[in-house]
Motif scaffolding. Structure first.
Motif, short mmCIF file in Angstrom:
data_model
loop_
_atom_site.label_atom_id
_atom_site.label_comp_id
_atom_site.label_asym_id
_atom_site.label_seq_id
_atom_site.Cartn_x
_atom_site.Cartn_y
_atom_site.Cartn_z
N ARG A 224 0.83 -1.21 0.00
CA ARG A 224 0.00 0.00 0.00
C ARG A 224 0.87 1.26 0.00
NH1 ARG A 224 -3.54 -2.86 -2.14
NH2 ARG A 224 -4.74 -4.24 -0.79
N VAL A 225 1.92 1.23 0.81
CA VAL A 225 2.82 2.38 0.85
C VAL A 225 3.45 2.62 -0.52
CG1 VAL A 225 4.98 3.29 1.82
CG2 VAL A 225 3.33 2.14 3.31
N PHE A 226 3.89 1.53 -1.16
CA PHE A 226 4.51 1.66 -2.48
C PHE A 226 3.51 2.18 -3.52
CE2 PHE A 226 7.42 -1.94 -1.01
CZ PHE A 226 8.33 -1.03 -0.49
N GLU A 227 2.27 1.69 -3.43
CA GLU A 227 1.25 2.17 -4.37
C GLU A 227 1.06 3.69 -4.23
OE1 GLU A 227 -2.06 -0.30 -3.31
OE2 GLU A 227 -1.68 -1.73 -4.93
N GLU A 228 1.04 4.14 -2.98
CA GLU A 228 0.89 5.58 -2.73
C GLU A 228 2.08 6.37 -3.28
OE1 GLU A 228 0.23 6.00 1.45
OE2 GLU A 228 -1.53 4.68 1.42
N GLU A 229 3.29 5.83 -3.07
CA GLU A 229 4.47 6.51 -3.58
C GLU A 229 4.50 6.50 -5.10
OE1 GLU A 229 6.50 8.36 -1.81
OE2 GLU A 229 5.27 7.82 -0.07
N ALA A 230 4.05 5.38 -5.68
CA ALA A 230 4.04 5.26 -7.15
C ALA A 230 3.10 6.27 -7.78
CB ALA A 230 3.64 3.84 -7.56
N ARG A 231 1.98 6.55 -7.08
CA ARG A 231 1.02 7.51 -7.64
C ARG A 231 1.60 8.92 -7.69
NH1 ARG A 231 -3.01 4.11 -5.16
NH2 ARG A 231 -2.90 5.22 -3.17
N LYS A 232 2.63 9.16 -6.89
CA LYS A 232 3.29 10.46 -6.90
C LYS A 232 4.30 10.56 -8.05
CE LYS A 232 3.04 10.59 -1.84
NZ LYS A 232 3.83 10.61 -0.58
N LEU A 233 4.61 9.42 -8.66
CA LEU A 233 5.58 9.37 -9.76
C LEU A 233 4.86 9.05 -11.06
CD1 LEU A 233 8.14 7.17 -7.80
CD2 LEU A 233 8.29 9.65 -8.14
N GLU A 234 5.58 9.08 -12.16
CA GLU A 234 4.98 8.78 -13.45
C GLU A 234 5.65 7.55 -14.06
OE1 GLU A 234 5.11 12.11 -16.04
OE2 GLU A 234 3.80 13.37 -14.80
N GLY A 235 4.85 6.68 -14.65
CA GLY A 235 5.38 5.55 -15.40
C GLY A 235 5.80 4.35 -14.58
#
Length: 429
Positions: A224-235
């Motif tokens: 879940r933490v990674f998903e949240e961090e990924a949404r802040k990034l692109e691609g």
């Protein structure tokens, strides 16, 4: 360079990892697969030179003695049956065992000795680039051996397409979050994101006593933490993981009961939003270290103390409380400091403390004191599948006991675990 492979099919033997390691030590790559491998699955494996049907005590499943699939027998590849369908078991020790293995691998299968870390790294770099393309990868970087080697391998393969995320979940050893930021963020110049999630994890784990549930909670929350961090990034479409072979083996197969689930094997949520990149998943622990050396990582990082994915969460036994978690962290720091001072840091493979959720009566300031007990664990192993206990000098144990009982709040007893693996596992949970 594609490496020749000997395929070991699991037909009930508990000695599959040992056999695989012995063949790899001869310079030939091996993998362990289920007994009922299909024709397409077999065809997808590169450069298979021969197949070993490795039978054993778990050969009967649901009342039926298992056998290899017909695809195996129709493959045209050399087949060696061990303790299966009337075939003799392989000798446990000695020259006869080694000769039998060599005769099959080199005499019958004509395999080449092209299994080494340079070839492995070259193959993995090619596979990673093929899998990832021009997309981006998110990696959980704990700072431990496995994640550090994965980071180095991914940087070699895809460079700045990699973003490393270090999650401080409150279950790390003393000083580790600061060390990770220093080494990876400043010294290695990795794309590093630091996430303070201490309260989030500990709130989720409040009252959770079952070790398997703890592992799954920690694993799911990580995602879940990674998903949240990924949404802040692109691609970001891929998640890198430091899964290694013992993680997979210990999580169980069709003929071997699970020893324990690993958060990066059995604890991933079904709605995972990323495709996994797991370049170390076929390596044993010592091979992971050899890979790190070949990638040029500093020795202090490669030979760092092993640390479980769930961290101190599986060393704070039972339901995690913040006071007991802090006692684990402080006692562990004392143990590591004393082992370093006394020349055991590079000698002992793994050492740590654990605190069970029980109290015993003691004396503190001339008064009755109901406090925790600390368990010391110090083991040696090559592949983490078996382990022996280090014979720590008695005088040093006395000194460590004195420091822990005087310096760690809420602790009045220290115990030393003398149990090898098996029957005990390395960790207590």
């Amino acid at each position: 360079m594609k490496q020749d492979m000997i395929l070991i099919l699991d037909l009930g033997s508990e000695g599959n990892p040992r056999l695989a390691r012995e063949i790899r030590a001869m310079g030939v790559y091996t993998e362990i697969h289920p007994h009922d491998i299909t024709a397409p699955e077999l065809a997808a494996l590169p450069n298979v030179k021969g197949i070993i049907l490795n039978g054993g005590i778990n050969r009967v499943v649901d009342g039926v003695e298992i056998d290899a699939s017909q695809a195996v027998y129709n493959s045209g590849l050399p087949i060696w049956a061990i303790d299966h369908k009337g075939a003799a078991p392989l000798a446990d020790e000695g020259a006869d065992r080694e000769k039998a293995i060599r005769d099959f691998v080199f005499g019958t299968c004509k395999a080449d000795t092209n299994w080494n870390m340079e070839n492995f790294i070259a193959d993995q770099v090619e596979l990673i680039r093929k899998q990832v393309g021009n997309k981006k990868v998110l990696l959980a970087l704990s700072g431990g051996v496995d994640s550090s080697v994965v980071a180095a391998l991914l940087i070699k393969a895809i460079g700045d397409q990699l973003t490393c995320v270090h999650v401080n979940h409150g279950l790390l050893r003393k000083g580790e979050p600061e060390q990770v930021v220093q080494v990876f963020g400043k010294e290695l110049n990795a794309n590093l994101v630091y996430v303070d999630a201490v309260d989030r994890f500990l709130d989720k784990l409040a009252g959770v006593a079952d070790p398997e549930t703890k592992r799954k909670v920690i694993g799911a929350e990580f995602i879940r933490v990674f998903e949240e961090e990924a949404r802040k990034l692109e691609g970001i479409e891929f998640l890198g993981q430091g899964t290694i072979y013992p993680d997979i083996i210990e999580s169980g197969t069709k003929t071997v009961k699970a020893v324990k689930s690993h958060h990066n094997v059995g604890g991933l949520p079904e709605d995972l939003q990323f495709e996994l990149v797991e370049p170390l998943k076929m390596l044993f622990k010592d091979e992971v270290r050899a890979c790190g050396v070949a990638l040029g990582l500093p020795s202090a990082m490669v030979y760092r103390q092993p640390f479980p994915g769930p961290g101190l969460g599986v060393r704070c036994l039972g339901a995690i409380t913040r006071d007991r978690l802090e006692a684990v962290r402080e006692s562990d720091a004392i143990l590591r400091e004393e082992f370093a001072k006394n020349g055991l840091e590079g000698k002992v493979w793994q050492y740590f403390t654990a605190i069970p959720d029980i109290k015993s009566v003691g004396v503190r300031d001339n008064k009755r004191a109901d406090e925790w007990c600390v368990i010391l664990r110090a083991v040696n192993t090559v592949d983490a599948m078996t382990a022996t206990v280090e014979e720590v000098p008695y005088a040093l144990l006395h000194h460590i006991v004195n420091r822990i009982t005087n310096e760690v709040k809420g602790v009045n007893r220290v115990l030393f675990d003398l149990t090898p693996k098996p029957t005990g596992t390395i960790e207590w949970e």
